[in-house]
Motif scaffolding. Structure first.
Motif, PDB file in Angstrom:
ATOM      1  N   ILE A   1       3.347 -25.343   0.986  1.00  0.00           N
ATOM      2  CA  ILE A   1       3.269 -24.719   2.307  1.00  0.00           C
ATOM      3  C   ILE A   1       2.731 -23.304   2.143  1.00  0.00           C
ATOM      4  O   ILE A   1       2.978 -22.641   1.130  1.00  0.00           O
ATOM      5  N   SER A   2       1.987 -22.832   3.132  1.00  0.00           N
ATOM      6  CA  SER A   2       1.498 -21.459   3.118  1.00  0.00           C
ATOM      7  C   SER A   2       1.674 -20.852   4.497  1.00  0.00           C
ATOM      8  O   SER A   2       1.728 -21.568   5.505  1.00  0.00           O
ATOM      9  N   ALA A   3       1.757 -19.525   4.532  1.00  0.00           N
ATOM     10  CA  ALA A   3       1.926 -18.824   5.801  1.00  0.00           C
ATOM     11  C   ALA A   3       1.217 -17.485   5.738  1.00  0.00           C
ATOM     12  O   ALA A   3       1.189 -16.824   4.692  1.00  0.00           O
ATOM     13  N   LEU A   4       0.646 -17.100   6.877  1.00  0.00           N
ATOM     14  CA  LEU A   4      -0.063 -15.827   6.986  1.00  0.00           C
ATOM     15  C   LEU A   4       0.390 -15.149   8.280  1.00  0.00           C
ATOM     16  O   LEU A   4       0.422 -15.778   9.335  1.00  0.00           O
ATOM     17  N   ILE A   5       0.741 -13.868   8.184  1.00  0.00           N
ATOM     18  CA  ILE A   5       1.163 -13.087   9.339  1.00  0.00           C
ATOM     19  C   ILE A   5       0.244 -11.877   9.479  1.00  0.00           C
ATOM     20  O   ILE A   5       0.018 -11.133   8.518  1.00  0.00           O
ATOM     21  N   TYR A   6      -0.257 -11.689  10.673  1.00  0.00           N
ATOM     22  CA  TYR A   6      -1.136 -10.561  10.994  1.00  0.00           C
ATOM     23  C   TYR A   6      -0.507  -9.845  12.185  1.00  0.00           C
ATOM     24  O   TYR A   6      -0.174 -10.469  13.187  1.00  0.00           O
ATOM     25  N   GLU A   7      -0.310  -8.534  12.063  1.00  0.00           N
ATOM     26  CA  GLU A   7       0.345  -7.798  13.147  1.00  0.00           C
ATOM     27  C   GLU A   7      -0.259  -6.410  13.275  1.00  0.00           C
ATOM     28  O   GLU A   7      -0.454  -5.707  12.290  1.00  0.00           O
ATOM     29  N   LYS A   8      -0.569  -6.046  14.508  1.00  0.00           N
ATOM     30  CA  LYS A   8      -1.087  -4.717  14.845  1.00  0.00           C
ATOM     31  C   LYS A   8      -2.256  -4.304  13.951  1.00  0.00           C
ATOM     32  O   LYS A   8      -2.301  -3.218  13.386  1.00  0.00           O
TER      33      LYS A   8
ATOM     34  N   ILE B   1       0.338 -18.075  11.220  1.00  0.00           N
ATOM     35  CA  ILE B   1      -0.280 -19.374  10.916  1.00  0.00           C
ATOM     36  C   ILE B   1       0.484 -19.997   9.760  1.00  0.00           C
ATOM     37  O   ILE B   1       0.765 -19.323   8.755  1.00  0.00           O
ATOM     38  N   MET B   2       0.809 -21.257   9.892  1.00  0.00           N
ATOM     39  CA  MET B   2       1.499 -21.986   8.833  1.00  0.00           C
ATOM     40  C   MET B   2       0.725 -23.257   8.531  1.00  0.00           C
ATOM     41  O   MET B   2       0.429 -24.042   9.427  1.00  0.00           O
ATOM     42  N   PHE B   3       0.387 -23.449   7.266  1.00  0.00           N
ATOM     43  CA  PHE B   3      -0.354 -24.639   6.819  1.00  0.00           C
ATOM     44  C   PHE B   3       0.533 -25.504   5.935  1.00  0.00           C
ATOM     45  O   PHE B   3       1.204 -25.007   5.007  1.00  0.00           O
TER      46      PHE B   3
ATOM     47  N   PRO C   1      -1.746 -25.965  -7.166  1.00  0.00           N
ATOM     48  CA  PRO C   1      -0.882 -25.140  -6.316  1.00  0.00           C
ATOM     49  C   PRO C   1      -1.494 -24.886  -4.938  1.00  0.00           C
ATOM     50  O   PRO C   1      -2.717 -24.877  -4.778  1.00  0.00           O
ATOM     51  N   MET C   2      -0.643 -24.698  -3.959  1.00  0.00           N
ATOM     52  CA  MET C   2      -1.077 -24.254  -2.633  1.00  0.00           C
ATOM     53  C   MET C   2      -1.611 -22.838  -2.780  1.00  0.00           C
ATOM     54  O   MET C   2      -1.039 -22.018  -3.518  1.00  0.00           O
ATOM     55  N   SER C   3      -2.694 -22.511  -2.075  1.00  0.00           N
ATOM     56  CA  SER C   3      -3.293 -21.182  -2.217  1.00  0.00           C
ATOM     57  C   SER C   3      -4.058 -20.828  -0.946  1.00  0.00           C
ATOM     58  O   SER C   3      -4.159 -21.625  -0.013  1.00  0.00           O
ATOM     59  N   ARG C   4      -4.625 -19.643  -0.946  1.00  0.00           N
ATOM     60  CA  ARG C   4      -5.462 -19.216   0.190  1.00  0.00           C
ATOM     61  C   ARG C   4      -6.687 -20.091   0.309  1.00  0.00           C
ATOM     62  O   ARG C   4      -7.240 -20.251   1.409  1.00  0.00           O
ATOM     63  N   GLU C   5      -7.144 -20.633  -0.804  1.00  0.00           N
ATOM     64  CA  GLU C   5      -8.374 -21.419  -0.801  1.00  0.00           C
ATOM     65  C   GLU C   5      -8.139 -22.881  -0.401  1.00  0.00           C
ATOM     66  O   GLU C   5      -9.089 -23.630  -0.204  1.00  0.00           O
ATOM     67  N   THR C   6      -6.884 -23.278  -0.276  1.00  0.00           N
ATOM     68  CA  THR C   6      -6.579 -24.660   0.077  1.00  0.00           C
ATOM     69  C   THR C   6      -7.130 -24.984   1.461  1.00  0.00           C
ATOM     70  O   THR C   6      -6.964 -24.210   2.410  1.00  0.00           O
ATOM     71  N   MET C   7      -7.763 -26.134   1.589  1.00  0.00           N
ATOM     72  CA  MET C   7      -8.226 -26.637   2.880  1.00  0.00           C
ATOM     73  C   MET C   7      -7.259 -27.706   3.363  1.00  0.00           C
ATOM     74  O   MET C   7      -6.777 -28.519   2.573  1.00  0.00           O
TER      75      MET C   7
ATOM     76  N   ILE D   1      -6.800 -21.253   5.817  1.00  0.00           N
ATOM     77  CA  ILE D   1      -5.950 -20.367   6.601  1.00  0.00           C
ATOM     78  C   ILE D   1      -6.682 -19.080   6.983  1.00  0.00           C
ATOM     79  O   ILE D   1      -6.487 -18.547   8.077  1.00  0.00           O
ATOM     80  N   ASP D   2      -7.575 -18.596   6.129  1.00  0.00           N
ATOM     81  CA  ASP D   2      -8.335 -17.386   6.462  1.00  0.00           C
ATOM     82  C   ASP D   2      -9.376 -17.664   7.530  1.00  0.00           C
ATOM     83  O   ASP D   2      -9.636 -16.803   8.389  1.00  0.00           O
ATOM     84  N   ASP D   3      -9.990 -18.848   7.502  1.00  0.00           N
ATOM     85  CA  ASP D   3     -10.933 -19.201   8.561  1.00  0.00           C
ATOM     86  C   ASP D   3     -10.226 -19.285   9.908  1.00  0.00           C
ATOM     87  O   ASP D   3     -10.715 -18.759  10.908  1.00  0.00           O
ATOM     88  N   TYR D   4      -9.062 -19.929   9.924  1.00  0.00           N
ATOM     89  CA  TYR D   4      -8.372 -20.060  11.206  1.00  0.00           C
ATOM     90  C   TYR D   4      -7.864 -18.702  11.695  1.00  0.00           C
ATOM     91  O   TYR D   4      -7.783 -18.465  12.897  1.00  0.00           O
ATOM     92  N   LEU D   5      -7.567 -17.810  10.773  1.00  0.00           N
ATOM     93  CA  LEU D   5      -7.181 -16.450  11.169  1.00  0.00           C
ATOM     94  C   LEU D   5      -8.309 -15.786  11.953  1.00  0.00           C
ATOM     95  O   LEU D   5      -8.056 -15.079  12.932  1.00  0.00           O
ATOM     96  N   LYS D   6      -9.552 -15.989  11.531  1.00  0.00           N
ATOM     97  CA  LYS D   6     -10.683 -15.386  12.248  1.00  0.00           C
ATOM     98  C   LYS D   6     -10.704 -15.848  13.705  1.00  0.00           C
ATOM     99  O   LYS D   6     -10.947 -15.052  14.622  1.00  0.00           O
ATOM    100  N   PHE D   7     -10.459 -17.121  13.906  1.00  0.00           N
ATOM    101  CA  PHE D   7     -10.442 -17.660  15.257  1.00  0.00           C
ATOM    102  C   PHE D   7      -9.309 -17.050  16.079  1.00  0.00           C
ATOM    103  O   PHE D   7      -9.502 -16.613  17.220  1.00  0.00           O
ATOM    104  N   THR D   8      -8.123 -16.983  15.501  1.00  0.00           N
ATOM    105  CA  THR D   8      -6.980 -16.446  16.246  1.00  0.00           C
ATOM    106  C   THR D   8      -7.100 -14.944  16.484  1.00  0.00           C
ATOM    107  O   THR D   8      -6.678 -14.431  17.521  1.00  0.00           O
ATOM    108  N   LYS D   9      -7.702 -14.230  15.539  1.00  0.00           N
ATOM    109  CA  LYS D   9      -7.926 -12.791  15.741  1.00  0.00           C
ATOM    110  C   LYS D   9      -8.874 -12.570  16.917  1.00  0.00           C
ATOM    111  O   LYS D   9      -8.691 -11.626  17.703  1.00  0.00           O
TER     112      LYS D   9
END
Length: 422
Positions: free
Chosen positions: A53-60, A392-394, A79-85, A294-302
Protein backbone atom coordinates in the motif's frame (compact mmCIF):
# COMPACT_ATOMS: atom_id res chain seq x y z
CA UNK A 1 -7.57 -11.22 14.05
CA UNK A 2 -10.11 -8.48 13.18
CA UNK A 3 -10.33 -7.34 16.81
CA UNK A 4 -6.56 -7.56 17.33
CA UNK A 5 -6.06 -5.28 14.32
CA UNK A 6 -8.52 -2.74 15.74
CA UNK A 7 -6.78 -2.83 19.13
CA UNK A 8 -3.40 -2.19 17.48
CA UNK A 9 -4.80 0.84 15.63
CA UNK A 10 -6.47 2.17 18.80
CA UNK A 11 -3.26 1.89 20.83
CA UNK A 12 -1.33 3.68 18.09
CA UNK A 13 -3.93 6.47 17.95
CA UNK A 14 -3.78 6.94 21.73
CA UNK A 15 0.00 7.04 21.62
CA UNK A 16 0.23 9.72 18.94
CA UNK A 17 -2.63 11.70 20.50
CA UNK A 18 -0.51 12.10 23.62
CA UNK A 19 2.56 13.22 21.70
CA UNK A 20 3.35 16.89 21.17
CA UNK A 21 3.84 18.40 17.73
CA UNK A 22 5.74 21.52 16.76
CA UNK A 23 3.84 21.80 13.46
CA UNK A 24 1.77 24.81 12.55
CA UNK A 25 -1.62 24.51 14.26
CA UNK A 26 -3.20 25.27 10.85
CA UNK A 27 -1.97 22.00 9.36
CA UNK A 28 -4.25 18.98 9.33
CA UNK A 29 -1.34 16.74 8.44
CA UNK A 30 1.03 17.34 11.33
CA UNK A 31 3.51 14.99 13.01
CA UNK A 32 0.75 13.22 14.89
CA UNK A 33 -1.09 12.55 11.62
CA UNK A 34 2.13 11.30 10.03
CA UNK A 35 2.60 8.84 12.88
CA UNK A 36 -1.00 7.68 12.58
CA UNK A 37 -0.74 7.08 8.85
CA UNK A 38 2.63 5.33 9.18
CA UNK A 39 1.18 3.08 11.86
CA UNK A 40 -1.98 2.34 9.91
CA UNK A 41 -0.21 1.41 6.67
CA UNK A 42 2.29 -0.77 8.53
CA UNK A 43 -0.45 -2.50 10.55
CA UNK A 44 -2.44 -3.27 7.39
CA UNK A 45 0.55 -5.00 5.80
CA UNK A 46 1.75 -6.76 8.95
CA UNK A 47 -1.75 -8.09 9.64
CA UNK A 48 -1.90 -9.52 6.11
CA UNK A 49 -4.82 -7.28 5.17
CA UNK A 50 -2.99 -6.02 2.08
CA UNK A 51 0.18 -7.07 0.28
CA UNK A 52 1.33 -3.51 -0.32
CA UNK A 53 0.00 0.00 0.00
CA UNK A 54 1.16 3.56 -0.62
CA UNK A 55 -0.14 6.97 0.39
CA UNK A 56 0.64 10.55 -0.56
CA UNK A 57 -0.54 13.69 1.27
CA UNK A 58 -0.29 17.18 -0.19
CA UNK A 59 -1.34 20.17 1.91
CA UNK A 60 -1.12 23.94 1.45
CA UNK A 61 1.13 23.80 -1.60
CA UNK A 62 3.59 21.19 -0.36
CA UNK A 63 3.94 17.46 -0.31
CA UNK A 64 3.71 16.56 3.38
CA UNK A 65 3.99 12.80 3.17
CA UNK A 66 4.74 9.79 1.02
CA UNK A 67 5.14 6.26 2.21
CA UNK A 68 5.00 2.85 0.56
CA UNK A 69 4.78 -0.29 2.67
CA UNK A 70 4.84 -3.92 1.64
CA UNK A 71 4.96 -5.36 -1.86
CA UNK A 72 3.57 -4.41 -5.23
CA UNK A 73 4.18 -8.07 -6.08
CA UNK A 74 4.83 -10.21 -3.04
CA UNK A 75 5.62 -13.37 -4.99
CA UNK A 76 8.36 -11.59 -6.94
CA UNK A 77 9.46 -9.56 -3.89
CA UNK A 78 8.87 -6.25 -5.70
CA UNK A 79 8.35 -3.54 -3.09
CA UNK A 80 5.59 -0.94 -3.37
CA UNK A 81 7.13 2.38 -4.43
CA UNK A 82 6.45 5.74 -6.03
CA UNK A 83 7.11 4.15 -9.40
CA UNK A 84 4.49 1.42 -8.93
CA UNK A 85 1.64 1.56 -11.45
CA UNK A 86 -1.83 0.47 -10.46
CA UNK A 87 -5.15 0.01 -12.21
CA UNK A 88 -7.28 2.88 -10.91
CA UNK A 89 -10.65 1.64 -12.20
CA UNK A 90 -13.35 4.19 -11.22
CA UNK A 91 -10.79 6.87 -10.43
CA UNK A 92 -10.89 7.11 -14.24
CA UNK A 93 -14.36 8.69 -13.92
CA UNK A 94 -13.30 12.18 -12.72
CA UNK A 95 -10.88 12.35 -15.65
CA UNK A 96 -13.78 11.62 -17.99
CA UNK A 97 -15.89 14.28 -16.26
CA UNK A 98 -13.05 16.76 -16.77
CA UNK A 99 -12.93 15.89 -20.47
CA UNK A 100 -16.67 16.43 -20.80
CA UNK A 101 -16.58 19.75 -18.97
CA UNK A 102 -13.91 21.08 -21.30
CA UNK A 103 -16.56 20.82 -24.02
CA UNK A 104 -19.11 22.43 -21.70
CA UNK A 105 -16.80 25.44 -21.43
CA UNK A 106 -16.82 25.70 -25.22
CA UNK A 107 -20.61 25.99 -25.17
CA UNK A 108 -21.15 22.65 -26.88
CA UNK A 109 -23.96 21.58 -24.50
CA UNK A 110 -25.86 22.56 -21.38
CA UNK A 111 -26.26 20.22 -18.42
CA UNK A 112 -30.04 20.16 -18.72
CA UNK A 113 -30.05 19.46 -22.45
CA UNK A 114 -31.72 16.18 -23.40
CA UNK A 115 -29.06 13.58 -24.08
CA UNK A 116 -30.88 12.53 -27.26
CA UNK A 117 -30.11 15.97 -28.75
CA UNK A 118 -26.55 14.73 -29.21
CA UNK A 119 -26.92 10.94 -28.92
CA UNK A 120 -30.08 9.76 -30.72
CA UNK A 121 -29.47 6.28 -29.34
CA UNK A 122 -31.18 7.53 -26.17
CA UNK A 123 -34.42 8.74 -27.76
CA UNK A 124 -37.84 7.34 -26.82
CA UNK A 125 -36.60 5.43 -23.78
CA UNK A 126 -38.85 2.89 -22.10
CA UNK A 127 -38.93 2.33 -18.34
CA UNK A 128 -39.17 -1.03 -16.59
CA UNK A 129 -42.27 -1.65 -14.45
CA UNK A 130 -41.70 -5.28 -13.50
CA UNK A 131 -42.75 -8.49 -15.24
CA UNK A 132 -46.14 -10.03 -15.98
CA UNK A 133 -47.35 -13.54 -15.12
CA UNK A 134 -45.43 -14.88 -18.13
CA UNK A 135 -42.17 -13.27 -17.08
CA UNK A 136 -42.37 -10.65 -19.82
CA UNK A 137 -41.21 -7.14 -18.96
CA UNK A 138 -43.86 -4.48 -18.43
CA UNK A 139 -42.67 -1.17 -19.90
CA UNK A 140 -43.91 2.39 -19.89
CA UNK A 141 -42.81 5.61 -21.57
CA UNK A 142 -40.18 7.71 -19.84
CA UNK A 143 -41.66 10.77 -18.12
CA UNK A 144 -38.89 12.89 -19.58
CA UNK A 145 -35.69 12.56 -21.57
CA UNK A 146 -32.42 11.62 -19.93
CA UNK A 147 -30.46 14.85 -19.48
CA UNK A 148 -26.72 15.37 -19.71
CA UNK A 149 -26.84 16.21 -16.00
CA UNK A 150 -28.33 12.76 -15.34
CA UNK A 151 -25.30 11.00 -16.82
CA UNK A 152 -22.92 13.16 -14.76
CA UNK A 153 -24.62 12.31 -11.45
CA UNK A 154 -25.83 8.70 -12.01
CA UNK A 155 -29.55 9.46 -12.23
CA UNK A 156 -30.14 8.38 -15.85
CA UNK A 157 -31.94 5.16 -14.92
CA UNK A 158 -29.54 2.71 -16.55
CA UNK A 159 -29.82 -0.72 -14.88
CA UNK A 160 -26.70 -2.10 -13.25
CA UNK A 161 -27.69 -5.16 -11.23
CA UNK A 162 -27.97 -8.87 -11.96
CA UNK A 163 -31.13 -9.52 -9.94
CA UNK A 164 -33.82 -7.50 -11.76
CA UNK A 165 -36.32 -10.02 -13.18
CA UNK A 166 -36.39 -9.80 -16.97
CA UNK A 167 -34.27 -6.67 -17.20
CA UNK A 168 -31.03 -8.22 -15.96
CA UNK A 169 -31.34 -10.89 -18.64
CA UNK A 170 -31.58 -8.20 -21.31
CA UNK A 171 -28.51 -6.46 -19.87
CA UNK A 172 -26.55 -9.69 -19.98
CA UNK A 173 -27.58 -10.36 -23.56
CA UNK A 174 -26.67 -6.84 -24.70
CA UNK A 175 -23.27 -7.02 -22.92
CA UNK A 176 -22.70 -3.31 -23.39
CA UNK A 177 -19.34 -3.26 -21.60
CA UNK A 178 -17.83 -6.05 -23.66
CA UNK A 179 -14.30 -4.89 -24.40
CA UNK A 180 -14.80 -5.63 -28.09
CA UNK A 181 -17.51 -2.97 -28.36
CA UNK A 182 -16.70 0.50 -29.56
CA UNK A 183 -18.21 3.38 -27.61
CA UNK A 184 -20.77 3.73 -30.41
CA UNK A 185 -21.87 0.09 -30.26
CA UNK A 186 -21.85 0.25 -26.45
CA UNK A 187 -24.19 3.27 -26.57
CA UNK A 188 -26.55 1.50 -28.98
CA UNK A 189 -26.77 -1.46 -26.61
CA UNK A 190 -27.39 0.73 -23.55
CA UNK A 191 -29.93 2.86 -25.42
CA UNK A 192 -31.89 -0.19 -26.56
CA UNK A 193 -32.12 -1.54 -22.99
CA UNK A 194 -35.09 -0.31 -20.92
CA UNK A 195 -34.35 2.03 -18.05
CA UNK A 196 -34.71 0.61 -14.55
CA UNK A 197 -36.36 3.77 -13.18
CA UNK A 198 -37.57 7.15 -14.41
CA UNK A 199 -34.73 9.59 -15.18
CA UNK A 200 -33.85 11.86 -12.30
CA UNK A 201 -35.67 9.90 -9.60
CA UNK A 202 -32.93 7.67 -8.12
CA UNK A 203 -29.16 7.48 -7.77
CA UNK A 204 -27.77 4.24 -9.18
CA UNK A 205 -24.09 3.81 -9.99
CA UNK A 206 -23.34 2.28 -13.35
CA UNK A 207 -22.78 3.01 -17.02
CA UNK A 208 -23.36 6.77 -17.01
CA UNK A 209 -19.70 7.76 -17.29
CA UNK A 210 -19.11 5.38 -20.19
CA UNK A 211 -21.89 7.27 -21.97
CA UNK A 212 -20.11 10.51 -21.06
CA UNK A 213 -17.05 9.21 -22.93
CA UNK A 214 -19.19 8.59 -26.02
CA UNK A 215 -20.68 12.08 -25.73
CA UNK A 216 -17.16 13.53 -25.65
CA UNK A 217 -16.30 11.52 -28.74
CA UNK A 218 -19.39 12.69 -30.63
CA UNK A 219 -19.13 16.35 -29.67
CA UNK A 220 -15.38 16.64 -30.24
CA UNK A 221 -15.25 14.55 -33.41
CA UNK A 222 -12.19 12.86 -31.96
CA UNK A 223 -11.71 9.32 -30.58
CA UNK A 224 -12.24 9.52 -26.84
CA UNK A 225 -8.83 8.14 -25.84
CA UNK A 226 -7.14 10.62 -28.18
CA UNK A 227 -9.16 13.52 -26.72
CA UNK A 228 -8.21 12.61 -23.14
CA UNK A 229 -4.53 12.37 -24.05
CA UNK A 230 -4.50 15.65 -25.94
CA UNK A 231 -6.65 17.73 -23.60
CA UNK A 232 -5.81 16.39 -20.14
CA UNK A 233 -3.02 13.84 -19.78
CA UNK A 234 -0.41 15.48 -22.00
CA UNK A 235 -0.93 19.06 -20.75
CA UNK A 236 -0.68 17.83 -17.15
CA UNK A 237 2.43 15.77 -17.89
CA UNK A 238 0.61 12.56 -16.92
CA UNK A 239 2.86 10.44 -19.07
CA UNK A 240 2.36 7.31 -16.97
CA UNK A 241 -1.44 7.26 -17.14
CA UNK A 242 -2.83 5.08 -19.91
CA UNK A 243 -5.45 2.59 -21.04
CA UNK A 244 -3.03 0.17 -22.71
CA UNK A 245 0.08 -0.62 -20.68
CA UNK A 246 2.96 -1.52 -23.03
CA UNK A 247 5.69 -4.04 -22.22
CA UNK A 248 8.18 -1.48 -20.98
CA UNK A 249 5.90 -0.48 -18.10
CA UNK A 250 4.71 -3.89 -16.99
CA UNK A 251 7.47 -4.65 -14.52
CA UNK A 252 6.13 -1.67 -12.53
CA UNK A 253 2.51 -2.85 -12.43
CA UNK A 254 1.21 -3.93 -9.04
CA UNK A 255 -0.22 -7.41 -8.73
CA UNK A 256 -3.90 -7.75 -7.82
CA UNK A 257 -4.68 -9.59 -4.59
CA UNK A 258 -8.01 -11.21 -3.81
CA UNK A 259 -9.13 -11.55 -0.21
CA UNK A 260 -10.32 -15.06 0.51
CA UNK A 261 -13.16 -16.17 2.80
CA UNK A 262 -10.67 -16.96 5.56
CA UNK A 263 -9.09 -13.49 5.31
CA UNK A 264 -5.92 -14.55 3.50
CA UNK A 265 -4.75 -13.01 0.23
CA UNK A 266 -4.35 -14.83 -3.08
CA UNK A 267 -2.57 -13.27 -6.04
CA UNK A 268 -4.90 -13.02 -9.01
CA UNK A 269 -3.52 -14.66 -12.14
CA UNK A 270 -2.15 -12.19 -14.67
CA UNK A 271 -4.54 -13.15 -17.48
CA UNK A 272 -7.45 -12.04 -15.29
CA UNK A 273 -5.80 -9.19 -13.41
CA UNK A 274 -4.45 -7.43 -16.48
CA UNK A 275 -6.96 -8.56 -19.10
CA UNK A 276 -8.02 -5.02 -19.97
CA UNK A 277 -4.71 -3.21 -19.42
CA UNK A 278 -2.43 -5.55 -21.37
CA UNK A 279 -4.50 -5.76 -24.54
CA UNK A 280 -5.62 -3.31 -27.20
CA UNK A 281 -9.42 -3.22 -27.10
CA UNK A 282 -11.91 -1.26 -29.18
CA UNK A 283 -13.58 -0.01 -25.98
CA UNK A 284 -12.16 3.10 -24.27
CA UNK A 285 -14.55 3.30 -21.31
CA UNK A 286 -15.10 6.51 -19.41
CA UNK A 287 -15.90 4.70 -16.19
CA UNK A 288 -12.76 2.59 -15.75
CA UNK A 289 -9.68 1.37 -17.58
CA UNK A 290 -6.79 3.72 -16.81
CA UNK A 291 -3.61 2.68 -15.04
CA UNK A 292 -1.51 5.34 -13.34
CA UNK A 293 1.19 6.18 -10.80
CA UNK A 294 0.53 8.05 -7.57
CA UNK A 295 2.55 11.06 -8.76
CA UNK A 296 0.62 11.23 -12.03
CA UNK A 297 -2.69 11.17 -10.22
CA UNK A 298 -1.42 13.86 -7.87
CA UNK A 299 -0.99 16.16 -10.89
CA UNK A 300 -4.63 15.67 -11.76
CA UNK A 301 -5.86 16.30 -8.22
CA UNK A 302 -3.60 19.34 -7.80
CA UNK A 303 -5.22 20.81 -10.91
CA UNK A 304 -8.65 20.36 -9.33
CA UNK A 305 -7.57 21.78 -5.97
CA UNK A 306 -6.04 24.76 -7.77
CA UNK A 307 -9.34 25.53 -9.54
CA UNK A 308 -8.37 24.11 -12.90
CA UNK A 309 -4.72 25.14 -13.17
CA UNK A 310 -1.54 23.14 -12.81
CA UNK A 311 1.72 24.97 -13.40
CA UNK A 312 1.29 27.01 -16.57
CA UNK A 313 -1.53 24.79 -17.84
CA UNK A 314 -5.19 25.73 -17.52
CA UNK A 315 -7.38 22.65 -17.91
CA UNK A 316 -10.67 24.10 -16.59
CA UNK A 317 -11.97 27.45 -15.43
CA UNK A 318 -12.51 27.96 -11.68
CA UNK A 319 -16.28 28.23 -12.14
CA UNK A 320 -16.32 24.85 -13.90
CA UNK A 321 -14.39 23.13 -11.11
CA UNK A 322 -16.80 24.73 -8.62
CA UNK A 323 -19.71 23.33 -10.63
CA UNK A 324 -18.17 19.86 -10.66
CA UNK A 325 -17.65 19.78 -6.90
CA UNK A 326 -21.13 21.09 -6.09
CA UNK A 327 -23.83 18.65 -5.01
CA UNK A 328 -26.32 18.09 -7.88
CA UNK A 329 -28.59 15.62 -6.06
CA UNK A 330 -31.80 17.32 -4.85
CA UNK A 331 -33.40 16.19 -1.60
CA UNK A 332 -36.23 14.70 -3.68
CA UNK A 333 -33.89 11.88 -4.75
CA UNK A 334 -34.29 9.62 -1.73
CA UNK A 335 -33.19 6.28 -3.19
CA UNK A 336 -29.37 6.45 -3.41
CA UNK A 337 -28.24 2.81 -3.43
CA UNK A 338 -25.02 2.50 -1.38
CA UNK A 339 -23.97 6.18 -1.68
CA UNK A 340 -24.92 6.93 1.98
CA UNK A 341 -22.24 4.43 3.01
CA UNK A 342 -19.72 7.05 1.91
CA UNK A 343 -20.95 9.44 4.62
CA UNK A 344 -22.98 12.66 4.59
CA UNK A 345 -22.55 13.12 0.86
CA UNK A 346 -24.28 14.18 -2.29
CA UNK A 347 -22.94 13.88 -5.81
CA UNK A 348 -21.46 16.42 -8.19
CA UNK A 349 -20.04 15.78 -11.64
CA UNK A 350 -18.26 12.44 -11.23
CA UNK A 351 -17.39 13.01 -7.57
CA UNK A 352 -19.08 12.37 -4.27
CA UNK A 353 -19.36 15.69 -2.40
CA UNK A 354 -19.46 15.95 1.40
CA UNK A 355 -22.37 18.14 2.46
CA UNK A 356 -22.24 17.72 6.27
CA UNK A 357 -19.62 16.72 8.84
CA UNK A 358 -19.50 13.12 10.07
CA UNK A 359 -22.18 12.50 12.66
CA UNK A 360 -20.35 9.91 14.73
CA UNK A 361 -17.10 7.94 15.00
CA UNK A 362 -18.42 5.17 12.72
CA UNK A 363 -18.76 7.47 9.71
CA UNK A 364 -15.94 8.24 7.30
CA UNK A 365 -13.92 11.27 8.38
CA UNK A 366 -13.78 14.31 6.13
CA UNK A 367 -14.46 18.05 5.81
CA UNK A 368 -17.55 19.68 4.37
CA UNK A 369 -16.88 20.56 0.73
CA UNK A 370 -14.52 17.62 0.24
CA UNK A 371 -14.93 15.82 -3.09
CA UNK A 372 -13.62 12.34 -3.75
CA UNK A 373 -13.95 8.97 -5.37
CA UNK A 374 -12.33 5.54 -5.31
CA UNK A 375 -11.75 2.44 -7.45
CA UNK A 376 -12.83 -1.18 -7.57
CA UNK A 377 -9.40 -2.36 -6.43
CA UNK A 378 -9.78 -0.23 -3.27
CA UNK A 379 -7.80 2.84 -4.39
CA UNK A 380 -8.96 6.20 -3.00
CA UNK A 381 -8.42 9.92 -3.37
CA UNK A 382 -10.02 12.89 -1.66
CA UNK A 383 -9.61 16.63 -2.09
CA UNK A 384 -10.35 18.89 0.88
CA UNK A 385 -10.53 22.51 -0.36
CA UNK A 386 -11.11 23.97 3.12
CA UNK A 387 -7.76 22.64 4.31
CA UNK A 388 -6.09 22.75 0.86
CA UNK A 389 -5.34 19.06 1.27
CA UNK A 390 -5.12 16.10 -1.12
CA UNK A 391 -4.83 12.48 -0.03
CA UNK A 392 -4.23 9.57 -2.40
CA UNK A 393 -4.01 5.92 -1.42
CA UNK A 394 -2.94 3.18 -3.84
CA UNK A 395 -3.51 -0.52 -3.27
CA UNK A 396 -4.72 -3.44 -5.45
CA UNK A 397 -7.23 -5.36 -3.36
CA UNK A 398 -10.44 -7.13 -4.36
CA UNK A 399 -13.26 -7.39 -3.41
CA UNK A 400 -13.59 -3.65 -2.94
CA UNK A 401 -12.58 -2.51 0.56
CA UNK A 402 -14.08 -5.26 2.66
CA UNK A 403 -11.68 -4.53 5.54
CA UNK A 404 -12.50 -0.94 6.45
CA UNK A 405 -9.36 0.25 4.67
CA UNK A 406 -10.73 3.63 3.59
CA UNK A 407 -12.10 4.43 7.03
CA UNK A 408 -8.81 3.48 8.69
CA UNK A 409 -6.91 5.74 6.27
CA UNK A 410 -9.26 8.68 6.73
CA UNK A 411 -9.17 8.30 10.51
CA UNK A 412 -5.40 8.30 10.37
CA UNK A 413 -5.28 11.48 8.28
CA UNK A 414 -7.81 13.46 10.34
CA UNK A 415 -7.43 11.88 13.78
CA UNK A 416 -10.09 10.64 16.19
CA UNK A 417 -13.62 11.90 15.52
CA UNK A 418 -14.88 14.88 17.46
CA UNK A 419 -18.48 16.18 17.47
CA UNK A 420 -18.97 19.10 15.10
CA UNK A 421 -19.37 22.50 16.76
CA UNK A 422 -22.14 23.10 14.23
Amino acid sequence: MKYAFRIIILIQFLFVACSQSSDSPNLVFNEAAKSRVDSTLTALVEAGKVAGISALIYEKGEERYFQAVGYADKEQQKPMSRETMVQIYSMTKPITGTALMKLYEKGMFELDDPLEKYLPEFSNMKVYQGVDENGEMILTEADRSISVRDITRHTAGFPNRDNIPGLSEVMKEKDARNYNNTLASMAEKIGSTPLWFQPGTQWEYGLCVDVQAYLVEKLSGMPYGEFVNKEILEPLGMNETMYYVPEEYRDRMAAVYERQADGTLARQIDSIAYRFSYNHWPLTPGGFGLSSTIDDYLKFTKMLLNEGKHGDQTILQPSTVELMRTNHLPDSIKERSWLPNRGQVGFGIDFAVRVAPPQDAEENQGSVGEFFWDGALSTLFFIDPENELIAIMFVQLTPYDGIGLHKAFRDAVYGPWKPSIN
